[in-house]
Design an enzyme around this catalytic site. Structure first.
Site, PDB file in Angstrom:
ATOM      1  N   ASN A  12      17.098   7.990  45.562  1.00 29.92           N
ATOM      2  CA  ASN A  12      17.043   6.598  46.023  1.00 29.92           C
ATOM      3  C   ASN A  12      18.472   6.058  46.002  1.00 29.92           C
ATOM      4  OD1 ASN A  12      16.624   3.913  46.485  1.00 29.92           O
ATOM      5  ND2 ASN A  12      15.469   3.501  44.606  1.00 29.92           N
ATOM      6  N   TRP A  13      19.035   5.988  47.206  1.00 28.37           N
ATOM      7  CA  TRP A  13      20.448   5.551  47.296  1.00 28.37           C
ATOM      8  C   TRP A  13      20.587   4.038  47.105  1.00 28.37           C
ATOM      9  CZ3 TRP A  13      22.073   8.681  52.335  1.00 28.37           C
ATOM     10  CH2 TRP A  13      22.180  10.043  52.005  1.00 28.37           C
ATOM     11  N   LYS A  14      19.497   3.325  47.087  1.00 27.85           N
ATOM     12  CA  LYS A  14      19.517   1.851  46.947  1.00 27.85           C
ATOM     13  C   LYS A  14      20.496   1.253  47.969  1.00 27.85           C
ATOM     14  CE  LYS A  14      17.990   2.336  42.213  1.00 27.85           C
ATOM     15  NZ  LYS A  14      17.985   1.877  40.843  1.00 27.85           N
ATOM     16  N   HIS A  99       9.137  -0.736  44.127  1.00 28.57           N
ATOM     17  CA  HIS A  99      10.229  -0.420  43.188  1.00 28.57           C
ATOM     18  C   HIS A  99      10.467  -1.640  42.298  1.00 28.57           C
ATOM     19  CE1 HIS A  99      14.187   0.459  41.611  1.00 28.57           C
ATOM     20  NE2 HIS A  99      13.934   1.724  41.874  1.00 28.57           N
ATOM     21  N   GLU A 101      13.025  -3.089  41.380  1.00 28.10           N
ATOM     22  CA  GLU A 101      13.992  -4.064  41.908  1.00 28.10           C
ATOM     23  C   GLU A 101      13.333  -4.966  42.949  1.00 28.10           C
ATOM     24  OE1 GLU A 101      16.923  -1.046  42.744  1.00 28.10           O
ATOM     25  OE2 GLU A 101      17.146  -0.788  40.580  1.00 28.10           O
ATOM     26  N   GLU A 171       8.765   4.413  36.510  1.00 29.12           N
ATOM     27  CA  GLU A 171      10.137   4.000  36.254  1.00 29.12           C
ATOM     28  C   GLU A 171      10.134   2.838  35.266  1.00 29.12           C
ATOM     29  OE1 GLU A 171      12.900   5.311  39.703  1.00 29.12           O
ATOM     30  OE2 GLU A 171      12.175   3.315  40.125  1.00 29.12           O
ATOM     31  N   GLY A 177      19.209   2.393  35.597  1.00 24.84           N
ATOM     32  CA  GLY A 177      20.616   2.027  35.697  1.00 24.84           C
ATOM     33  C   GLY A 177      21.248   1.643  34.373  1.00 24.84           C
ATOM     34  N   SER A 217      17.680   6.608  34.876  1.00 22.54           N
ATOM     35  CA  SER A 217      18.832   7.288  34.267  1.00 22.54           C
ATOM     36  C   SER A 217      18.670   8.808  34.181  1.00 22.54           C
ATOM     37  CB  SER A 217      19.141   6.684  32.892  1.00 22.54           C
ATOM     38  OG  SER A 217      19.474   5.313  33.021  1.00 22.54           O
ATOM     39  N   GLY A 238      18.482   7.516  40.959  1.00 19.85           N
ATOM     40  CA  GLY A 238      19.308   6.462  41.539  1.00 19.85           C
ATOM     41  C   GLY A 238      20.777   6.856  41.465  1.00 19.85           C
TER      42      GLY A 238
END
Ligand code: 13P
Length: 257
Positions: A12-14, A99, A101, A171, A177, A217, A238
Site C-alpha cells: 500500500n503505497w498510500k 483502511h 486512515e 491492521e 506507521g 510496521s 506501507g
C-alpha cells in the site's frame, strides 16, 4: 481442519510514489521478483499512479493491481470520486476498503464501507476489508468487540460467493506507521478471532480458504516471524513497500515461510 493457503504480500503505497516514479520502482522490483515463485503480490498505488503501474504490469505474471479506495456511487455528479468502472478499465483486481486512515482521517463509517464492499463485488473486483482497533480500544480490552463489529457490518448481507471473493487485513491502528509492530502472539490471536467470525458469517470451508493479511510496521526483519503464525497468510505493507528492495525482501521472506 487447516488448509494450505498461498501467501500474499501487498504494497500500500498510500499518498507516495508519483506516476513518473513508477517505472524506476518497477524496473528494480520486477528484476528482484524473477527469483520469487509461489507468492501472490498486489501493488496498490495512488489513483494517479494506477495507469502507469497497470501499463507496466500487464505482461507480468503473479502481480496484481489494487486500488486504495473506491466510490460508493456508480457514476455521475460526484466531484473527486473514482468509480468502479474507472478502476476496472485499468485492470484493477483488488480494492482496499475501510483502511484505518479512511476511517479515522476521512470519517468513513461501517455503513459507507459496506456500500463500497458491495460496489466492488458487483463490479467483479475483490475487496480487502481492513479492520483493527485503536490503542485506546486495546487498552480498554475492546479490541475483539471493535473487530467483530467492523466485520459484521462490513460483510453483512453478502452472499457466500461474495465472501469467498473477499480478503481481510487486520491492521491495529497503533501499529501503523509507528514502528510498533503487534507481537506475533497478539497478531495471531486477532487473526484466529477474525477467522472464527468469518466462519460464523459463512462456513468453515470459506473461512479456511480466506487469506488474512497482517498490516502495521511490517519490515524485512519481522515479516518471517509474523508470516509463520498459522492464521497470518500475508502482509499489507506501507512504509517498507516504498523501497522496491525492501518490499522484494518481504516477498522473499513469504516464499520461505
Ligand atoms: P506501515 O507498514 O507503514 O505501518 O503501514 C501499514 C498500512 O497501513 C498498510 O496498509
Amino acid at each position: 481442519m487447516t488448509l494450505p493457503r498461498k501467501k500474499i504480500i501487498s504494497a500500500n503505497w498510500k499518498m507516495n510514489i508519483t506516476a513518473s516514479e513508477v517505472a524506476p520502482y518497477l524496473t528494480t522490483f520486477l528484476e528482484e521478483m524473477k527469483q520469487i515463485d509461489g507468492v501472490d503480490v498486489i501493488l496498490i498505488p495512488s489513483f494517479t499512479s494506477l495507469p502507469k503501474t497497470s501499463e507496466l504490469l500487464t505482461t507480468t505474471q503473479g502481480i496484481r493491481l489494487g486500488a486504495q479506495n473506491i466510490s460508493s456511487y456508480d457514476k455521475g455528479a460526484f466531484t473527486g470520486e473514482i468509480s468502479a468502472s474507472m478502476l476496472r478499465d485499468l485492470f484493477v483486481h483488488h480494492v482496499l476498503i475501510g483502511h484505518s486512515e479512511r476511517r479515522h482521517l476521512f470519517g468513513e463509517t461501517n455503513a459507507v464501507i459496506h456500500e463500497k464492499m458491495k460496489m466492488t463485488l458487483r463490479n467483479e473486483m475483490k475487496p480487502i476489508l481492513c479492520v483493527g482497533e485503536t490503542l485506546e480500544e486495546r487498552r480498554t480490552g475492546k479490541e475483539k468487540q471493535v473487530i467483530e463489529q467492523q466485520l459484521r457490518e462490513g460483510l453483512q448481507d453478502l452472499s457466500l460467493d461474495q465472501i469467498d471473493n473477499t480478503m481481510i487485513a487486520y491492521e491495529p491502528v497503533w501499529a501503523i506507521g509507528t514502528g510498533q509492530t503487534a507481537t506475533v502472539e497478539q497478531a495471531q490471536e486477532a487473526h484466529f478471532f477474525i477467522r472464527s467470525i468469518i466462519t460464523e458469517l459463512s462456513n468453515i470451508s470459506t473461512s479456511q480458504k480466506m487469506r488474512l493479511h497482517y498490516g502495521g510496521s511490517v519490515t524485512p526483519h519481522n515479516a518471517e516471524e509474523l508470516l509463520s503464525a498459522p492464521d497470518i497468510d500475508g502482509a499489507l505493507v506501507g512504509s517498507a513497500s516504498l523501497d522496491p528492495h525492501s518490499f522484494a525482501k518481504i516477498v522473499l521472506k513469504a516464499q520461505s515461510t
